[in-house]
Design an enzyme around this catalytic site. Structure first.
Site, PDB file in Angstrom:
ATOM      1  N   HIS A   1       1.786   1.905  -3.484  1.00 24.60           N
ATOM      2  CA  HIS A   1       0.712   2.619  -4.194  1.00 24.60           C
ATOM      3  C   HIS A   1       0.809   4.120  -3.931  1.00 24.60           C
ATOM      4  O   HIS A   1       0.669   4.941  -4.843  1.00 24.60           O
ATOM      5  CB  HIS A   1      -0.650   2.122  -3.721  1.00 24.60           C
ATOM      6  CG  HIS A   1      -1.129   0.877  -4.404  1.00 24.60           C
ATOM      7  ND1 HIS A   1      -1.083   0.710  -5.775  1.00 24.60           N
ATOM      8  CD2 HIS A   1      -1.711  -0.255  -3.897  1.00 24.60           C
ATOM      9  CE1 HIS A   1      -1.613  -0.472  -6.087  1.00 24.60           C
ATOM     10  NE2 HIS A   1      -1.986  -1.081  -4.974  1.00 24.60           N
TER      11      HIS A   1
ATOM     12  N   GLU B   1       0.826  -1.209   0.000  1.00 27.65           N
ATOM     13  CA  GLU B   1       0.000   0.000   0.000  1.00 27.65           C
ATOM     14  C   GLU B   1       0.864   1.265   0.000  1.00 27.65           C
ATOM     15  O   GLU B   1       0.508   2.262  -0.644  1.00 27.65           O
ATOM     16  CB  GLU B   1      -0.951  -0.010   1.195  1.00 27.65           C
ATOM     17  CG  GLU B   1      -1.931  -1.169   1.209  1.00 27.65           C
ATOM     18  CD  GLU B   1      -2.756  -1.277  -0.068  1.00 27.65           C
ATOM     19  OE1 GLU B   1      -3.073  -0.227  -0.674  1.00 27.65           O
ATOM     20  OE2 GLU B   1      -3.067  -2.418  -0.476  1.00 27.65           O
TER      21      GLU B   1
END
Length: 368
Positions: free
Chosen positions: A142, A139
């Site tokens: 990202h 994450e």
């Protein structure tokens, strides 16, 4: 630090990557899909319109009011992982992170102005410390790549804008953008998986995490090698009809299939590029402004050509054959989409009949 807290932290030292550019781990298909998305007619118009309309403040208030914000006081072990992941990937501003009640294992990074990381209780309860570390790194990857902006637009379009008649481009154009966004996002997951590996630096933990997402918390019943064999069988199995079905199966999904993600990550971990990164040789963020979009696209095209050449999927092999000028396209399609052999009652009889009539043409295909 007390001994029981130390039990949750790996004793080994993990490498840090100061100034690392997201180009280091971004999958070539991720970059090319994003370039194609930005060139899609109407995308800029929708992006500019939605940037001011997206309910980002509402999302932040929603998570703040109905989820648990990760901090030193709440889910402290996740907070330590988050800070560690940002330290390893040299992400200066640590994103806010929330745990939300949902039995479905999932995580996402959303936000236009600032990224927000959200993980479900199902995921937290499913994974062990090292597996979760890879997910948090995923994450943060990202966030570093700026994926949260497009992910937020995708969520908004699929849940709200498709029902809004006042969108000037109309539903057909919106559906085209949603389809393109989904195609890009599936590729961006491959990039983020690589970021997770750079953070966790434990390939087996990354493999276990993906395997658990596919089969639940039953590690004693599962085997990483057998799981990867599924990906191999999925890629090479069947004929052209199966290849078409694979495409249709994946179109509505936001994520690639789990076995495919595992196989792609393992393949990257065995490359010289990955080893160079671990040795400290990687693109820096301060060099991003000097990168050429056309060069990135050429690299993506070269990577795609290599993947087609090495693929065992029947459709990709056919594409490679056509590109090489060696395929009998008509014959292969006829063999694939029509009956392989005639029924006994349809066979000609008599002395004038050709003994080869009614026999299927051999194309050398082996069953997977």
């Amino acid at each position: 630090m007390s001994e029981d807290i130390n039990d949750n932290v790996p004793s080994r030292q993990r490498r840090r990557f100061p100034g690392i550019s997201s180009r280091t781990y971004e999958h070539p298909a991720d970059r090319s899909a994003l370039v194609a998305l930005r060139k899609l007619s109407g995308f800029d118009t929708v992006f500019k319109a939605l940037s001011g309309l997206l309910p980002e403040r509402s999302l932040r208030l929603l998570f703040l009011s109905d989820s648990v914000r990760v901090s030193d006081a709440q889910f402290a072990h996740l907070n330590a992982m988050l800070r560690d992941a940002c330290y390893i990937l040299d992400l200066e501003k640590v994103p806010s992170m929330y745990v939300t009640q949902n039995p479905q294992p999932n995580a996402m990074c959303i936000g236009i102005d600032e990224p927000i990381i959200v993980v479900t209780t199902g995921l937290v309860e499913l994974l062990d410390e090292e597996e979760m570390r890879a997910v948090v790194g995923h994450e943060v990857g990202h966030a570093l790549s700026g994926h949260s902006v497009y992910r937020t637009i995708l969520l908004f379009l699929t849940s709200l804008a498709l029902k809004a008649a006042w969108i000037p481009l109309g539903n057909v154009a919106i559906m085209a953008i949603v389809t393109a966004l989904r195609e890009w996002f599936r590729k961006s997951e491959l990039s983020a998986d690589r970021a997770g590996l750079l953070v966790g630096q434990d390939l087996q933990a990354s493999m276990r995490g993906l395997m658990k997402i596919a089969g639940g918390n039953h590690l004693h019943e599962m085997n990483v090698d057998a799981f990867l064999e599924q990906a191999e069988e999925y890629e090479r199995g069947g004929d052209l009809r199966d290849s078409v079905l694979k495409i249709l199966n994946v179109l509505p999904r936001s994520h690639p299939f789990t076995t495919v993600r595992a196989a792609e990550l393992k393949k990257w971990s065995e490359t010289r590029d990955y080893q160079r990164v671990m040795d400290g040789h990687y693109p820096r963020r301060d060099e991003d402004k000097d990168t050429s979009v056309s060069d990135s696209f050429r690299q993506s095209a070269a990577s795609y050509a290599d993947s087609v050449k090495s693929s065992k999927d029947p459709l990709m092999k056919l594409v490679g054959d056509i590109a090489g000028g060696t395929a009998d396209l008509g014959g292969k399609l006829r063999d694939t989409f029509t009956a392989k052999s005639a029924r006994p009652s349809d066979k000609p009889s008599g002395p004038d009949s050709d003994p080869s009539d009614g026999k299927p043409e051999q194309n050398g295909h082996e069953e997977g």
